[in-house]
Design a protein around this motif. Structure first.
Motif, PDB file in Angstrom:
ATOM      1  N   ILE A  10     -12.422   8.335  -3.206  1.00  0.00           N
ATOM      2  CA  ILE A  10     -12.741   7.388  -1.856  1.00  0.00           C
ATOM      3  C   ILE A  10     -12.768   5.971  -2.268  1.00  0.00           C
ATOM      4  CG2 ILE A  10     -14.098   6.764   0.030  1.00  0.00           C
ATOM      5  CD1 ILE A  10     -14.609  10.118   0.202  1.00  0.00           C
ATOM      6  N   PHE A  11     -13.442   5.746  -3.268  1.00  0.00           N
ATOM      7  CA  PHE A  11     -13.773   4.366  -3.570  1.00  0.00           C
ATOM      8  C   PHE A  11     -12.465   3.738  -4.081  1.00  0.00           C
ATOM      9  CE2 PHE A  11     -14.209   1.466  -7.387  1.00  0.00           C
ATOM     10  CZ  PHE A  11     -15.025   0.442  -6.604  1.00  0.00           C
ATOM     11  N   LEU A  12     -11.738   4.471  -4.821  1.00  0.00           N
ATOM     12  CA  LEU A  12     -10.440   4.074  -5.354  1.00  0.00           C
ATOM     13  C   LEU A  12      -9.381   3.654  -4.154  1.00  0.00           C
ATOM     14  CD1 LEU A  12      -9.564   5.996  -8.476  1.00  0.00           C
ATOM     15  CD2 LEU A  12     -10.125   3.690  -8.314  1.00  0.00           C
ATOM     16  N   LEU A  13      -9.525   4.581  -3.309  1.00  0.00           N
ATOM     17  CA  LEU A  13      -8.781   4.652  -2.022  1.00  0.00           C
ATOM     18  C   LEU A  13      -8.832   3.218  -1.287  1.00  0.00           C
ATOM     19  CD1 LEU A  13      -6.466   6.516  -0.872  1.00  0.00           C
ATOM     20  CD2 LEU A  13      -8.269   7.286   0.934  1.00  0.00           C
ATOM     21  N   SER A  14     -10.204   2.946  -1.153  1.00  0.00           N
ATOM     22  CA  SER A  14     -10.563   1.793  -0.297  1.00  0.00           C
ATOM     23  C   SER A  14     -10.253   0.490  -1.033  1.00  0.00           C
ATOM     24  CB  SER A  14     -12.261   1.714  -0.100  1.00  0.00           C
ATOM     25  OG  SER A  14     -12.821   2.018  -0.845  1.00  0.00           O
ATOM     26  N   MET A  15     -10.473   0.391  -2.286  1.00  0.00           N
ATOM     27  CA  MET A  15     -10.157  -0.430  -3.251  1.00  0.00           C
ATOM     28  C   MET A  15      -8.566  -0.976  -2.801  1.00  0.00           C
ATOM     29  SD  MET A  15     -11.994  -1.920  -5.622  1.00  0.00           S
ATOM     30  CE  MET A  15     -11.012  -2.422  -6.700  1.00  0.00           C
ATOM     31  N   ALA A  16      -7.837   0.200  -2.664  1.00  0.00           N
ATOM     32  CA  ALA A  16      -6.362   0.061  -2.646  1.00  0.00           C
ATOM     33  C   ALA A  16      -5.941  -0.576  -1.409  1.00  0.00           C
ATOM     34  CB  ALA A  16      -5.701   1.448  -2.631  1.00  0.00           C
ATOM     35  N   CYS A  17      -6.917   0.083  -0.511  1.00  0.00           N
ATOM     36  CA  CYS A  17      -6.474  -0.584   0.787  1.00  0.00           C
ATOM     37  C   CYS A  17      -6.919  -1.951   1.066  1.00  0.00           C
ATOM     38  CB  CYS A  17      -7.106   0.156   1.953  1.00  0.00           C
ATOM     39  SG  CYS A  17      -6.692   1.957   1.918  1.00  0.00           S
ATOM     40  N   SER A  18      -7.941  -2.150   0.516  1.00  0.00           N
ATOM     41  CA  SER A  18      -8.492  -3.860   0.788  1.00  0.00           C
ATOM     42  C   SER A  18      -7.393  -4.844   0.036  1.00  0.00           C
ATOM     43  CB  SER A  18      -9.736  -4.052   0.392  1.00  0.00           C
ATOM     44  OG  SER A  18     -10.082  -3.504  -0.912  1.00  0.00           O
ATOM     45  N   CYS A  19      -7.147  -4.349  -1.088  1.00  0.00           N
ATOM     46  CA  CYS A  19      -6.370  -5.382  -2.037  1.00  0.00           C
ATOM     47  C   CYS A  19      -4.776  -5.456  -1.727  1.00  0.00           C
ATOM     48  CB  CYS A  19      -6.800  -5.229  -3.626  1.00  0.00           C
ATOM     49  SG  CYS A  19      -6.440  -3.758  -4.311  1.00  0.00           S
ATOM     50  N   GLN A  20      -4.433  -4.396  -1.373  1.00  0.00           N
ATOM     51  CA  GLN A  20      -2.923  -4.057  -1.403  1.00  0.00           C
ATOM     52  C   GLN A  20      -2.788  -3.915   0.008  1.00  0.00           C
ATOM     53  OE1 GLN A  20      -1.558  -4.810  -4.083  1.00  0.00           O
ATOM     54  NE2 GLN A  20       0.183  -3.437  -4.223  1.00  0.00           N
ATOM     55  N   SER A  21      -2.958  -4.876   1.047  1.00  0.00           N
ATOM     56  CA  SER A  21      -2.751  -4.557   2.166  1.00  0.00           C
ATOM     57  C   SER A  21      -1.124  -4.737   2.799  1.00  0.00           C
ATOM     58  CB  SER A  21      -3.521  -5.425   3.237  1.00  0.00           C
ATOM     59  OG  SER A  21      -3.246  -6.853   2.939  1.00  0.00           O
ATOM     60  N   ASP A  22      -0.355  -5.208   1.717  1.00  0.00           N
ATOM     61  CA  ASP A  22       1.170  -5.813   2.273  1.00  0.00           C
ATOM     62  C   ASP A  22       2.050  -4.412   2.088  1.00  0.00           C
ATOM     63  OD1 ASP A  22       1.132  -5.319  -0.409  1.00  0.00           O
ATOM     64  OD2 ASP A  22       2.033  -7.209  -0.784  1.00  0.00           O
ATOM     65  N   ASP A  23       1.367  -3.234   2.052  1.00  0.00           N
ATOM     66  CA  ASP A  23       2.168  -1.878   2.395  1.00  0.00           C
ATOM     67  C   ASP A  23       1.979  -1.621   3.794  1.00  0.00           C
ATOM     68  OD1 ASP A  23      -0.325  -1.070   2.421  1.00  0.00           O
ATOM     69  OD2 ASP A  23       0.048   0.826   1.250  1.00  0.00           O
ATOM     70  N   ARG A  24       1.209  -2.430   4.523  1.00  0.00           N
ATOM     71  CA  ARG A  24       1.064  -1.771   5.902  1.00  0.00           C
ATOM     72  C   ARG A  24       1.304  -2.894   7.068  1.00  0.00           C
ATOM     73  NH1 ARG A  24      -3.323   1.765   5.827  1.00  0.00           N
ATOM     74  NH2 ARG A  24      -2.195   2.101   3.616  1.00  0.00           N
ATOM     75  N   LEU A  25       1.524  -2.476   8.239  1.00  0.00           N
ATOM     76  CA  LEU A  25       1.529  -3.463   9.421  1.00  0.00           C
ATOM     77  C   LEU A  25       0.444  -2.762  10.148  1.00  0.00           C
ATOM     78  CD1 LEU A  25       5.102  -3.863  10.966  1.00  0.00           C
ATOM     79  CD2 LEU A  25       3.698  -5.333   9.574  1.00  0.00           C
ATOM     80  N   THR A  26      -0.309  -3.907  10.906  1.00  0.00           N
ATOM     81  CA  THR A  26      -1.473  -3.329  11.804  1.00  0.00           C
ATOM     82  C   THR A  26      -0.963  -4.123  13.429  1.00  0.00           C
ATOM     83  OG1 THR A  26      -2.810  -5.203  11.504  1.00  0.00           O
ATOM     84  CG2 THR A  26      -2.918  -3.065  10.240  1.00  0.00           C
ATOM     85  N   PRO A  27      -1.685  -3.765  14.237  1.00  0.00           N
ATOM     86  CA  PRO A  27      -1.421  -4.448  15.531  1.00  0.00           C
ATOM     87  C   PRO A  27      -1.682  -5.937  15.413  1.00  0.00           C
ATOM     88  CG  PRO A  27      -2.386  -2.586  16.004  1.00  0.00           C
ATOM     89  CD  PRO A  27      -2.485  -2.606  14.602  1.00  0.00           C
ATOM     90  N   ALA A  28      -2.644  -6.403  14.662  1.00  0.00           N
ATOM     91  CA  ALA A  28      -2.870  -7.697  14.438  1.00  0.00           C
ATOM     92  C   ALA A  28      -2.168  -8.384  13.412  1.00  0.00           C
ATOM     93  CB  ALA A  28      -4.379  -7.638  14.149  1.00  0.00           C
ATOM     94  N   LYS A  29      -0.980  -7.889  13.098  1.00  0.00           N
ATOM     95  CA  LYS A  29      -0.256  -8.592  12.028  1.00  0.00           C
ATOM     96  C   LYS A  29       1.130  -8.172  11.692  1.00  0.00           C
ATOM     97  CE  LYS A  29      -0.323  -8.338   6.708  1.00  0.00           C
ATOM     98  NZ  LYS A  29       0.652  -7.030   6.762  1.00  0.00           N
ATOM     99  N   PRO A  30       2.014  -8.817  12.613  1.00  0.00           N
ATOM    100  CA  PRO A  30       3.427  -8.313  12.855  1.00  0.00           C
ATOM    101  C   PRO A  30       4.303  -8.764  11.473  1.00  0.00           C
ATOM    102  CG  PRO A  30       3.134 -10.372  14.181  1.00  0.00           C
ATOM    103  CD  PRO A  30       1.902  -9.845  13.642  1.00  0.00           C
ATOM    104  N   LEU A  31       5.439  -8.311  11.325  1.00  0.00           N
ATOM    105  CA  LEU A  31       6.319  -8.606  10.288  1.00  0.00           C
ATOM    106  C   LEU A  31       7.360  -9.700  11.065  1.00  0.00           C
ATOM    107  CD1 LEU A  31       6.825  -7.635   7.100  1.00  0.00           C
ATOM    108  CD2 LEU A  31       8.716  -6.485   8.241  1.00  0.00           C
ATOM    109  N   LEU A  32       7.142 -10.766  10.115  1.00  0.00           N
ATOM    110  CA  LEU A  32       8.146 -11.906  10.347  1.00  0.00           C
ATOM    111  C   LEU A  32       9.469 -12.096   9.587  1.00  0.00           C
ATOM    112  CD1 LEU A  32       5.623 -14.549  11.216  1.00  0.00           C
ATOM    113  CD2 LEU A  32       6.737 -13.000  12.846  1.00  0.00           C
ATOM    114  N   PRO A  33      10.686 -12.559  10.057  1.00  0.00           N
ATOM    115  CA  PRO A  33      11.617 -12.659   8.941  1.00  0.00           C
ATOM    116  C   PRO A  33      11.330 -13.493   7.755  1.00  0.00           C
ATOM    117  CG  PRO A  33      12.608 -13.183  11.358  1.00  0.00           C
ATOM    118  CD  PRO A  33      11.015 -13.040  11.294  1.00  0.00           C
ATOM    119  N   GLY A  34      11.597 -13.105   6.562  1.00  0.00           N
ATOM    120  CA  GLY A  34      11.317 -13.606   5.348  1.00  0.00           C
ATOM    121  C   GLY A  34       9.851 -13.054   4.696  1.00  0.00           C
ATOM    122  N   ASP A  35       9.096 -11.904   5.675  1.00  0.00           N
ATOM    123  CA  ASP A  35       7.991 -11.411   5.146  1.00  0.00           C
ATOM    124  C   ASP A  35       8.429 -10.018   4.627  1.00  0.00           C
ATOM    125  OD1 ASP A  35       6.521 -13.324   5.910  1.00  0.00           O
ATOM    126  OD2 ASP A  35       5.494 -12.112   7.650  1.00  0.00           O
TER     127      ASP A  35
END
Ligand SMILES: *[C@@H]1O[C@H](CO)[C@@H](O)[C@H](O)[C@H]1NC(C)=O
Ligand SMILES: *[C@@H]1O[C@H](CO)[C@@H](O)[C@H](O)[C@H]1NC(C)=O
Ligand SMILES: *[C@@H]1O[C@H](CO)[C@@H](O)[C@H](O)[C@H]1NC(C)=O
Ligand SMILES: *[C@@H]1O[C@H](CO)[C@@H](O)[C@H](O)[C@H]1NC(C)=O
Ligand SMILES: *[C@@H]1O[C@H](CO)[C@@H](O)[C@H](O)[C@H]1NC(C)=O
Ligand SMILES: *[C@@H]1O[C@H](CO)[C@@H](O)[C@H](O)[C@H]1NC(C)=O
Ligand SMILES: *[C@@H]1O[C@H](CO)[C@@H](O)[C@H](O)[C@H]1NC(C)=O
Ligand SMILES: *[C@@H]1O[C@H](CO)[C@@H](O)[C@H](O)[C@H]1NC(C)=O
Ligand SMILES: *[C@@H]1O[C@H](CO)[C@@H](O)[C@H](O)[C@H]1NC(C)=O
Ligand SMILES: *[C@@H]1O[C@H](CO)[C@@H](O)[C@H](O)[C@H]1NC(C)=O
Ligand SMILES: *[C@@H]1O[C@H](CO)[C@@H](O)[C@H](O)[C@H]1NC(C)=O
Ligand SMILES: *[C@@H]1O[C@H](CO)[C@@H](O)[C@H](O)[C@H]1NC(C)=O
Length: 815
Positions: A10-35
């Motif tokens: 779980i620790f590793l998983l949360s590490m991964a989520c916090s530092c490597q966030s650019d594998d996902r989109l959330t409602p707060a963070k859309p993807l723009l051209p160039g991203d």
């Protein structure tokens, strides 16, 4: 133990989520051209791209992040490109858990319809996985929507294709090819499960089937490649929610990157990424030959891909309907239904189309399923390999009507097809007689004169001497006045010479039987023809015929050295010629260049002289009845020798001109009157010679498929009539020096294939015209007696459209 690791995990998983966030989109963070989204392990990327330099046609898609050649595996808005040069364009994840592509004015260009509310919004996200799958995850981590369920044109490991087309989810899993190399919009080729039969996958060109994969059986495995890449690729079956199955692509660990796509050209192509060359390498592609094209041959015919040039043949027990295979084949003998029928086993076949898949049957039950229903024409049985445990692995397939799109595979991928035929014995003989003959391949001229081998019949002409039972003795009384030296060989010697007719001694197989290479004591090589059991002659008649035929001696005939009768075995022993038959040169892409024009002309003249001898110069008049390239053997000097002559006599058809109901011969070489009415004469051989002549000049098989022309004869005629006969000439012949001779030969060939037997020249005139360059050639008449084929099926109509055009080929377009 597992508990100890859980917190770490779980620790590793949360590490991964916090530092490597650019594998996902959330409602707060859309993807723009160039991203870009980059999957956790950096394998795949998702972002905006355009295929041309114009930003007015942009797409959102997924590509490999770690290879230099940009390759797209999935595209969201393939049919609705957007403009990215105006601000406002974005890919957004909504509170209602949908992924939406919005243009600068806020219009929806593309969106997912996950139709499941994430409930309360918040932490749901869109994640790009290392598998290449883009997944909308609900809060508890379950996938609400996956790009793997909405394919474009590509399958990568982990993707599954549906084997049925009944449900809507399956149609979303159809592959649709790009329109062109730079145009990802939906093209005309598509691929997926087939509505007519479960368990198979079809590629369509529009609505028309283009290629069909055989009914699902098991895994496909690939081995080691030349660059030492080695991997296994499985395609496994998994059960869906209902009765539907999916096949899923899986590769072994350490495999290179594998990508399978339906190319814009319609080819279903397996590629691997080659690290050495840094490029994609194709390793399998379908359709790979003309034989693979859907319904290349008509109903009840099959395409034989074991031949050097793929050709159509009738299934055993069937005969062609027309003069080609466009209309397919019909039964030689109607089914009796019940005990009068039997099932023939046809090995290494691609299962035909339009079967019924019956679950939960043993092999015997499957056999019964077919034999108990008179409309059943064939069945096949297999066990499904690589299936998950929920699936019944028995696979009984039955066919209730036409057998269409059958093929004979040259490899191990085929399976047994059990074909229903009438069990009358006549039938069986006819089957074998019509098969393409790869006849006696024979060799070394023996130094000695003829060796006569005679068998004494075991148990019949028997005096009780057990030791003599197996001996092929020479009864002197029958040859008393022939001054020949006859060494005696036993049947046992022939058994030894051919390793008991072992398969690896097999030189060829023809309508009249199999031919084996034999090495007699002392090292003499011979070809032993083991006649099939169809001969209608008694022993004495057979013996007399063979003795007559053995007296035929000509430098252009294969020499018969003797024969042997043992119980119901009848064997003919010929000289062995190591250079094989003419077809092995003529129709082989590399070897045909070994035959220059002088060599070919020599062969033409030799064959003509050989036939002339059979027809008129020998003491008998022999009509060969099965002249063809595979029956012309070549000696060490490439001098032609005709084989299989006299077979018609041995098989009980010695009449000079008869109307027979038993048409023996090879399709394509048969003259119209023989094929249609069963009437043959020396002019039937003339016709076959004409076909052979055109084949020798062009290196094209009479059975080859030509664009715009129903067959080689029509093609030759069209060119000759327009004064372009030289275009027919095989490009590996240099024409400059002998153009005159070549064109004469083509004209002569056309003279020989005229429809009316009386219009065809006698072999004596042919030999004369070949020998004397100044002898005038008559003008040939147009050969009309064949059909213009075009076998096309339209699945949406379900009717087979055939049309016959025996009017005139002049209406056809020239190439
Ligand atoms: C796109 O632009 C690059 C660099 O400006 C150029 O080399 C390439 O030829 C262009 N491609 C097309 C299809 O116009
Ligand atoms: C989506 O959620 C955000 C915060 O969670 C909220 O501010 C926004 O109004 C919501 N939008 C819609 C359309 O519900
Ligand atoms: C695709 O199909 C349509 C309709 O059948 C046809 O008009 C078009 O020419 C086809 N395109 C190609 C590339 O074959
Ligand atoms: C696909 O079908 C179109 C006509 O609909 C035809 O022109 C085209 O040649 C076909 N493509 C192939 C590869 O057979
Ligand atoms: C493949 O492996 C063999 C044996 O290990 C080796 O001899 C050969 O050079 C290798 N080939 C390549 C292209 O690496
Ligand atoms: C399969 O067939 C057997 C009888 O042949 C039957 O007892 C069994 O219930 C069947 N199984 C399924 C899953 O239909
Ligand atoms: C034979 O099969 C056909 C097609 O499935 C079916 O309509 C027919 O009823 C069957 N006949 C018998 C006797 O089972
Ligand atoms: C030859 O093969 C047949 C069957 O294939 C077998 O019955 C026979 O015994 C064999 N003969 C010898 C001498 O091996
Ligand atoms: C024909 O056979 C002879 C003897 O085996 C060989 O030397 C010659 O190369 C062969 N010719 C061709 C064209 O294969
Ligand atoms: C063979 O049939 C044709 C017509 O079908 C007939 O003219 C001819 O006389 C017949 N020949 C023999 C030998 O029966
Ligand atoms: C060749 O044919 C011509 C014309 O028919 C004839 O005059 C000539 O004598 C022939 N030559 C030979 C050698 O037969
Ligand atoms: C199928 O096509 C044929 C020939 O084009 C036509 O006569 C027939 O009515 C069609 N059948 C259906 C069901 O559309």
């Amino acid at each position: 133990m597992a508990y100890l690791y859980l917190p770490v995990f779980i620790f590793l998983l949360s590490m991964a989520c916090s530092c490597q966030s650019d594998d996902r989109l959330t409602p707060a963070k859309p993807l723009l051209p160039g991203d870009m989204l980059i999957s956790h392990g950096g394998v795949f990327a998702l972002g905006f791209f355009s295929l041309t330099n114009s930003s007015s046609s942009s797409y959102v898609g997924i590509w490999y992040n770690n290879i230099p050649e940009r390759t797209y595996v999935w595209i969201a808005n393939r049919d609705n490109p957007i403009t990215t040069d105006v601000p406002g364009t974005k890919l957004a994840f909504t509170n209602s858990s949908d992924l939406v592509l919005l243009d600068s004015t806020g219009h929806t260009i593309w969106m997912t319809r996950s139709s499941i509310s994430a409930g309360g919004g918040g932490t749901a996200a869109v994640v790009l996985l290392d598998s290449g799958n883009l997944v909308i995850q609900s809060i508890d981590g379950t996938a609400i929507w996956e790009s793997f369920d909405h394919l474009t044109d590509t399958v990568i490991p982990g993707v599954s294709l549906s084997l049925s087309s009944s449900d809507a989810a399956a149609s979303a899993r159809r592959l649709v090819a790009w329109k062109g190399p730079d145009d990802p919009s939906s093209g005309n080729f598509s691929m997926g499960g087939d509505s007519s039969s479960d368990l198979q996958i079809v590629t369509w060109n529009g609505t028309r089937p283009f290629w069909r994969r055989a009914a699902w059986g098991g895994e496909v495995t690939f081995g080691t490649f030349e660059d030492n890449t080695s991997f296994t690729m499985y395609e496994t079956i998994t059960g869906g929610t209902g009765d539907d199955y999916y096949i899923k692509l899986t590769v072994s660990d350490g495999a290179p990157i594998i990508r399978v796509s339906l190319d814009y050209t319609g080819l279903f192509t397996y590629r691997r990424w080659n690290l050495k060359t840094s490029s994609w390498t194709v390793f399998v592609q379908f359709p790979s030959s003309a034989c693979d094209r859907y319904a290349f041959c008509g109903p009840f015919a099959y395409c034989d891909s074991t031949e050097t040039v793929p050709s159509c043949k009738c299934l055993d027990g069937f005969e062609p309907i027309g003069l080609d295979f466009s209309q397919g084949c019909r039964r030689k003998e109607e089914l009796k239904c019940g005990d009068g029928d039997t099932f023939l086993t046809l090995p290494t076949m691609k299962t035909p189309d339009k079967f019924l898949y019956i679950k939960n049957r043993s092999f015997d039950q499957c056999t019964a399923e077919c034999s108990n229903n008179c409309s059943c024409t064939a069945y096949a049985y297999d066990n499904l390999q690589n299936v998950d445990s929920t699936i019944d692995t028995t696979r009984c397939l039955v066919w209730m009507g036409e057998l269409i799109d059958a093929e004979k595979f040259g490899n191990t991928f085929g399976e047994n097809l059990y074909l229903r035929v009438s069990s009358s014995p006549v039938n069986k003989m006819k089957n074998t007689v019509l098969k393409i003959v790869l006849p006696a391949m024979i060799t070394f001229l023996l130094l000695t004169t003829c060796i006569w081998l005679l068998c004494k019949l075991r148990g019949k002409h028997q005096t009780g001497n057990v030791q003599n039972n197996l001996l092929c003795l020479n009864p002197p009384n029958e040859f008393g006045n022939e001054n020949l030296d006859f060494p005696s060989f036993s049947f046992e010697d022939i058994i030894i010479a051919t390793n008991n007719f072992s398969d690896y001694k097999l030189l060829g197989e023809g309508g009249f039987g199999k031919v084996y290479k034999g090495v007699l004591e002392g090292g003499k090589e011979v070809a032993v023809k083991r006649l099939s059991k169809g001969s209608v002659q008694g022993i004495q008649e057979f013996r007399n015929e063979v003795v007559l035929i053995a007296k035929l001696q000509h430098r252009n005939l294969v020499r018969l050295l003797g024969f042997c009768i043992h119980e119901d075995e009848k064997l003919l022993i010929y000289e062995y010629l190591p250079n094989k038959s003419l077809d092995a040169f003529l129709f082989d892409a590399t070897r045909k260049s070994l035959l220059d024009w002088p060599a070919r002309f020599k062969i033409i003249k030799g064959v003509a002289r050989g036939i002339l001898y059979l027809h008129q110069d020998s003491r008998l008049t022999i009509i060969h009845r099965d002249l063809k390239a595979s029956n012309i053997l070549l000696d060490t000097d490439m001098c032609p020798k005709i084989s299989d002559f006299g077979m018609a006599r041995i098989f009980g058809g010695s009449e000079r001109q008869v109307n027979t109901t038993r048409v023996a011969g090879t399709y394509g070489y048969m003259s119209p009157e023989y094929a249609m009415q069963g009437s043959f004469s020396v002019k039937s051989d003339t016709y076959a010679f004409g076909v052979l002549l055109l084949e020798i000049v062009s290196s094209l098989k009479i059975s080859s498929s030509l664009i715009n022309f129903p067959n080689l004869i029509a093609y030759a005629w069209s060119l000759w009539k327009d004064g372009n006969a030289w275009e027919l000439v095989d490009s590996s012949i240099s024409v400059s020096c002998s153009l005159q001779e070549l064109v004469r030969c083509i004209q002569l060939g056309l003279l020989c294939v005229q429809d009316h037997p009386n219009a065809r020249p006698l072999m004596s005139s042919i030999v004369f015209m070949l020998e004397n360059e100044t002898a005038p050639l008559p003008t040939p008449r147009e050969p009309l007696y064949f059909t213009v084929r075009n076998y096309e099926t339209d699945r949406s109509n379900e009717s087979v459209q055939r049309y016959l055009n025996n009017m005139s080929i002049t209406t056809l377009e020239a190439r």
